[in-house]
Design a protein around this motif. Structure first.
Motif, PDB file in Angstrom:
ATOM      1  N   GLY A 138       0.804  -1.217   0.000  1.00  0.00           N
ATOM      2  CA  GLY A 138       0.000   0.000   0.000  1.00  0.00           C
ATOM      3  C   GLY A 138       0.832   1.260   0.000  1.00  0.00           C
ATOM      4  O   GLY A 138       0.514   2.231  -0.710  1.00  0.00           O
ATOM      5  N   ALA A 139       1.916   1.271   0.754  1.00  0.00           N
ATOM      6  CA  ALA A 139       2.773   2.449   0.833  1.00  0.00           C
ATOM      7  C   ALA A 139       3.617   2.639  -0.432  1.00  0.00           C
ATOM      8  O   ALA A 139       4.234   3.696  -0.618  1.00  0.00           O
ATOM      9  CB  ALA A 139       3.689   2.348   2.049  1.00  0.00           C
ATOM     10  N   ARG A 140       3.642   1.623  -1.288  1.00  0.00           N
ATOM     11  CA  ARG A 140       4.450   1.677  -2.519  1.00  0.00           C
ATOM     12  C   ARG A 140       3.564   1.790  -3.754  1.00  0.00           C
ATOM     13  O   ARG A 140       4.021   1.555  -4.877  1.00  0.00           O
ATOM     14  CB  ARG A 140       5.309   0.408  -2.623  1.00  0.00           C
ATOM     15  N   ARG A 141       2.333   2.199  -3.562  1.00  0.00           N
ATOM     16  CA  ARG A 141       1.309   2.235  -4.618  1.00  0.00           C
ATOM     17  C   ARG A 141       1.792   2.869  -5.917  1.00  0.00           C
ATOM     18  O   ARG A 141       1.601   2.328  -7.003  1.00  0.00           O
ATOM     19  CB  ARG A 141       0.082   2.981  -4.101  1.00  0.00           C
ATOM     20  N   ASP A 142       2.406   4.051  -5.836  1.00  0.00           N
ATOM     21  CA  ASP A 142       2.748   4.823  -7.030  1.00  0.00           C
ATOM     22  C   ASP A 142       4.221   4.704  -7.423  1.00  0.00           C
ATOM     23  O   ASP A 142       4.685   5.407  -8.319  1.00  0.00           O
ATOM     24  CB  ASP A 142       2.393   6.290  -6.807  1.00  0.00           C
ATOM     25  N   VAL A 143       4.923   3.793  -6.772  1.00  0.00           N
ATOM     26  CA  VAL A 143       6.334   3.567  -7.098  1.00  0.00           C
ATOM     27  C   VAL A 143       6.444   2.765  -8.397  1.00  0.00           C
ATOM     28  O   VAL A 143       5.638   1.864  -8.658  1.00  0.00           O
ATOM     29  CB  VAL A 143       7.029   2.819  -5.937  1.00  0.00           C
ATOM     30  N   ILE A 144       7.420   3.105  -9.231  1.00  0.00           N
ATOM     31  CA  ILE A 144       7.663   2.341 -10.458  1.00  0.00           C
ATOM     32  C   ILE A 144       8.114   0.935 -10.077  1.00  0.00           C
ATOM     33  O   ILE A 144       9.056   0.762  -9.282  1.00  0.00           O
ATOM     34  CB  ILE A 144       8.717   3.039 -11.340  1.00  0.00           C
ATOM     35  N   ALA A 145       7.460  -0.056 -10.640  1.00  0.00           N
ATOM     36  CA  ALA A 145       7.663  -1.441 -10.208  1.00  0.00           C
ATOM     37  C   ALA A 145       9.118  -1.886 -10.335  1.00  0.00           C
ATOM     38  O   ALA A 145       9.626  -2.643  -9.507  1.00  0.00           O
ATOM     39  CB  ALA A 145       6.752  -2.376 -10.995  1.00  0.00           C
ATOM     40  N   GLY A 146       9.804  -1.417 -11.374  1.00  0.00           N
ATOM     41  CA  GLY A 146      11.182  -1.829 -11.588  1.00  0.00           C
ATOM     42  C   GLY A 146      12.151  -1.346 -10.534  1.00  0.00           C
ATOM     43  O   GLY A 146      13.287  -1.829 -10.460  1.00  0.00           O
ATOM     44  N   THR A 147      11.731  -0.390  -9.697  1.00  0.00           N
ATOM     45  CA  THR A 147      12.611   0.126  -8.648  1.00  0.00           C
ATOM     46  C   THR A 147      12.363  -0.540  -7.293  1.00  0.00           C
ATOM     47  O   THR A 147      13.042  -0.213  -6.319  1.00  0.00           O
ATOM     48  CB  THR A 147      12.421   1.649  -8.486  1.00  0.00           C
ATOM     49  N   LEU A 148      11.424  -1.454  -7.218  1.00  0.00           N
ATOM     50  CA  LEU A 148      11.150  -2.151  -5.964  1.00  0.00           C
ATOM     51  C   LEU A 148      12.322  -3.042  -5.570  1.00  0.00           C
ATOM     52  O   LEU A 148      13.092  -3.499  -6.423  1.00  0.00           O
ATOM     53  CB  LEU A 148       9.897  -3.025  -6.097  1.00  0.00           C
ATOM     54  N   SER A 149      12.447  -3.315  -4.280  1.00  0.00           N
ATOM     55  CA  SER A 149      13.421  -4.303  -3.829  1.00  0.00           C
ATOM     56  C   SER A 149      13.001  -5.682  -4.337  1.00  0.00           C
ATOM     57  O   SER A 149      11.846  -5.888  -4.752  1.00  0.00           O
ATOM     58  CB  SER A 149      13.500  -4.322  -2.304  1.00  0.00           C
ATOM     59  N   TYR A 150      13.936  -6.632  -4.274  1.00  0.00           N
ATOM     60  CA  TYR A 150      13.623  -7.972  -4.773  1.00  0.00           C
ATOM     61  C   TYR A 150      12.441  -8.585  -4.027  1.00  0.00           C
ATOM     62  O   TYR A 150      11.527  -9.146  -4.645  1.00  0.00           O
ATOM     63  CB  TYR A 150      14.846  -8.884  -4.648  1.00  0.00           C
ATOM     64  N   ALA A 151      12.427  -8.483  -2.704  1.00  0.00           N
ATOM     65  CA  ALA A 151      11.326  -9.055  -1.921  1.00  0.00           C
ATOM     66  C   ALA A 151      10.001  -8.379  -2.274  1.00  0.00           C
ATOM     67  O   ALA A 151       8.957  -9.038  -2.348  1.00  0.00           O
ATOM     68  CB  ALA A 151      11.612  -8.918  -0.432  1.00  0.00           C
ATOM     69  N   GLU A 152      10.034  -7.062  -2.517  1.00  0.00           N
ATOM     70  CA  GLU A 152       8.814  -6.351  -2.900  1.00  0.00           C
ATOM     71  C   GLU A 152       8.347  -6.786  -4.288  1.00  0.00           C
ATOM     72  O   GLU A 152       7.139  -6.886  -4.547  1.00  0.00           O
ATOM     73  CB  GLU A 152       9.054  -4.850  -2.868  1.00  0.00           C
TER      74      GLU A 152
END
Length: 253
Positions: A138-152
């Motif tokens: 929920g807190a990462r809603r608008d983050v670009i998916a490619g920048t997520l950590s591996y676990a995310e």
């Protein structure tokens, strides 16, 4: 009770090489079932057959009693089975929410007539919001998916399967590449997010398997040699032999 997934006499050959040798497997509705075995046992091949990515040489695969043996992956997905892969699969340049939104909209696209499309789109967006919270992003809603950590990213991959509306999930090594703390969080996420759904997973981490699965099946050289509760599998001499005599987690030897 009709099994959620029934694998009956499945064989797979590549040329003269037999990869699967008459596999029988039954997954009950709402069960969390783990498939384990040494490298080269045929686990990924069996997953590919169930998901429709490959065709068996012989045998039959059923989803809640319906024959899906020869169906394409998209047709199987429409019947309520979704699969995640060892490597994450999403749109890296879209936001987390837009990835989930796409999955939810595609799941509803074929169910709506043209005059219902706006209503279905709103419903899909609402479903995507629910999944976003369910997988802890929920807190990462608008983050670009490619920048997520591996676990995310793995959490998003699970979210895509959930957003599809699937009642039956195939998870291929869901904690691969994670450290112990990340794996523990992933197990709890899977336990909560898949409640009420049927889960079949391939996993090499025995702590994850024994901590999450209701039952475990062991595949060795293309054959299921044992199926049972985690405790029964842990104590099974044939299973211990298949792992070259190494003690499994919780084994007192």
């Amino acid at each position: 009770m009709i099994p959620a997934i029934a694998v009956r006499g499945i064989e797979k050959r590549f040329g003269a090489t037999r990869i699967l040798r008459g596999v029988d497997l039954s997954i009950e509705p709402h069960e969390r079932h783990a498939l384990i075995g040494p490298n080269g046992a045929g686990k990924s091949t069996l997953f590919n057959l169930i998901a429709g990515a490959k065709r068996p040489s012989a045998g039959r695969i059923e989803l809640y009693g319906a024959d899906i043996t020869r169906l394409a992956p998209a047709a199987i997905c429409r019947r309520g089975l979704a699969r995640s892969f060892q490597t994450t699969s999403f749109f890296a340049k879209l936001s987390v929410f837009d990835n989930l939104r796409c999955a939810a909209q595609i799941a509803n696209r074929d169910r709506a007539r043209w005059w219902q499309r706006f209503t279905v789109t709103r419903a899909a967006d609402a479903h995507a919001e629910e999944v976003l919270d369910a997988v802890g992003l929920g807190a990462r809603r608008d983050v670009i998916a490619g920048t997520l950590s591996y676990a995310e990213q793995r959490a998003l991959d699970l979210g895509l399967a959930l957003a599809s509306g699937a009642h039956t999930l195939l998870l291929d090594e869901p904690t691969a590449g994670m450290n112990r703390a990340e794996a523990a969080r992933a197990v709890e996420l899977i336990r909560v997010a898949t409640a009420g759904r049927t889960l079949l997973m391939v996993e090499h981490d025995m702590d994850v398997v024994f901590g999450l699965a209701d039952r475990v099946s062991v595949l060795v050289q293309g054959q299921v040699i044992a199926t049972g509760t985690p405790d029964a599998i842990r104590a099974d001499p044939a299973v211990q032999a298949a792992y070259l005599g190494h003690a499994l987690p919780g084994d007192a030897r």
